[in-house]
Structures are given as C-alpha cells and as structure tokens.
Design a protein around this motif. Structure first.
Motif, PDB file in Angstrom:
ATOM      1  N   THR A   1      -4.568  -1.041  -2.648  1.00 28.21           N
ATOM      2  CA  THR A   1      -5.054  -1.063  -1.266  1.00 28.21           C
ATOM      3  C   THR A   1      -6.323  -0.222  -1.090  1.00 28.21           C
ATOM      4  OG1 THR A   1      -3.499   0.694  -0.632  1.00 28.21           O
ATOM      5  CG2 THR A   1      -2.803  -1.583  -0.254  1.00 28.21           C
TER       6      THR A   1
ATOM      7  N   HIS B   1      -0.510 -18.994   1.409  1.00 33.26           N
ATOM      8  CA  HIS B   1      -1.917 -18.618   1.347  1.00 33.26           C
ATOM      9  C   HIS B   1      -2.749 -19.759   0.810  1.00 33.26           C
ATOM     10  CE1 HIS B   1       0.076 -14.766   1.772  1.00 33.26           C
ATOM     11  NE2 HIS B   1      -1.055 -14.314   2.260  1.00 33.26           N
TER      12      HIS B   1
ATOM     13  N   PRO C   1      -7.059 -13.941  -1.226  1.00 34.00           N
ATOM     14  CA  PRO C   1      -5.879 -13.098  -1.024  1.00 34.00           C
ATOM     15  C   PRO C   1      -5.239 -12.765  -2.370  1.00 34.00           C
ATOM     16  CG  PRO C   1      -5.881 -14.903   0.532  1.00 34.00           C
ATOM     17  CD  PRO C   1      -6.990 -15.181  -0.455  1.00 34.00           C
TER      18      PRO C   1
ATOM     19  N   GLY D   1     -10.268  -7.483   0.049  1.00 29.74           N
ATOM     20  CA  GLY D   1      -9.684  -8.535   0.873  1.00 29.74           C
ATOM     21  C   GLY D   1      -8.234  -8.273   1.201  1.00 29.74           C
ATOM     22  N   ASP D   2      -7.545  -9.338   1.476  1.00 28.78           N
ATOM     23  CA  ASP D   2      -6.122  -9.310   1.806  1.00 28.78           C
ATOM     24  C   ASP D   2      -5.339  -9.068   0.518  1.00 28.78           C
ATOM     25  OD1 ASP D   2      -3.553  -9.731   2.798  1.00 28.78           O
ATOM     26  OD2 ASP D   2      -3.778 -11.910   2.843  1.00 28.78           O
TER      27      ASP D   2
ATOM     28  N   GLN E   1      -1.746  -7.435  -1.249  1.00 25.91           N
ATOM     29  CA  GLN E   1      -0.361  -7.025  -1.025  1.00 25.91           C
ATOM     30  C   GLN E   1       0.255  -6.663  -2.368  1.00 25.91           C
ATOM     31  OE1 GLN E   1       1.769 -10.100   1.012  1.00 25.91           O
ATOM     32  NE2 GLN E   1       3.745  -9.094   0.776  1.00 25.91           N
TER      33      GLN E   1
END
Length: 93
Positions: free
Chosen positions: A56, A93, A34, A61-62, A64
């Motif tokens: 993005t 996480h 993450p 993966g994840d 932010q």
C-alpha cells in the motif's frame, strides 16, 4: 519428474531468485491495473506480515493484500479456496 515432485519452468525458478529491494517500490508503482496480492501467513520464502504496509505504501493504483491464514508458500497456489478467491476478484475487476 522421476521422483514425483513438482516440475518448475525456468521462468518460475528465476522469479524466485532474490531481488534487490530497491527495485520493488518502482515495480509496484509501475502497475497501473488493479492489483491483488495473496500470501500465506506461513510463507517460508517471504515475510507475509510486511506485505500490506509495503504494497500500500508503494502501489500507485488500486492495490489489495490478503494474508491467507495457515497457508505456506506452495500451499497457497494449490488450495482451491484461494484459486476461487482470485477468480472472484478477477471477475469483479
């Protein structure tokens, strides 16, 4: 330092060198854990508003991205609330 300014390591200075943009998508795609990207809205080095779409679009993966209102490049790493945000994210996480 003699003038009372910040002291930077060789690695820190080299990490601030311009990178070839074509490498960034591949680097983001290689991150399997993450990812949290924090950037100040007043960053003098990077275009903060471009980060959410770019990260993005290329992160596999994840990922932010958070733009922290009113902070500059160096203020970001010297603000307690930002460090707390990073710590909270890491704990989750």
């Amino acid at each position: 330092t003699p003038q009372g300014g910040a002291e930077y390591s060789y690695a820190a200075i080299m990490s601030a060198q311009p990178t070839v943009p074509r490498h960034a998508p591949k680097a983001l795609a290689a991150i399997t854990a993450p990812l949290l990207v924090l950037i100040g809205s007043q960053d003098e080095v990077f275009n903060a508003s471009a980060y959410p779409d770019f990260v993005t679009a290329h992160a596999m993966g994840d990922a932010q991205v958070e733009i922290i209102d009113g902070l500059s490049h160096n203020h970001l790493i010297n603000t307690g609330a930002v460090m707390e945000r990073a710590a909270d994210w890491l704990a989750a996480h």
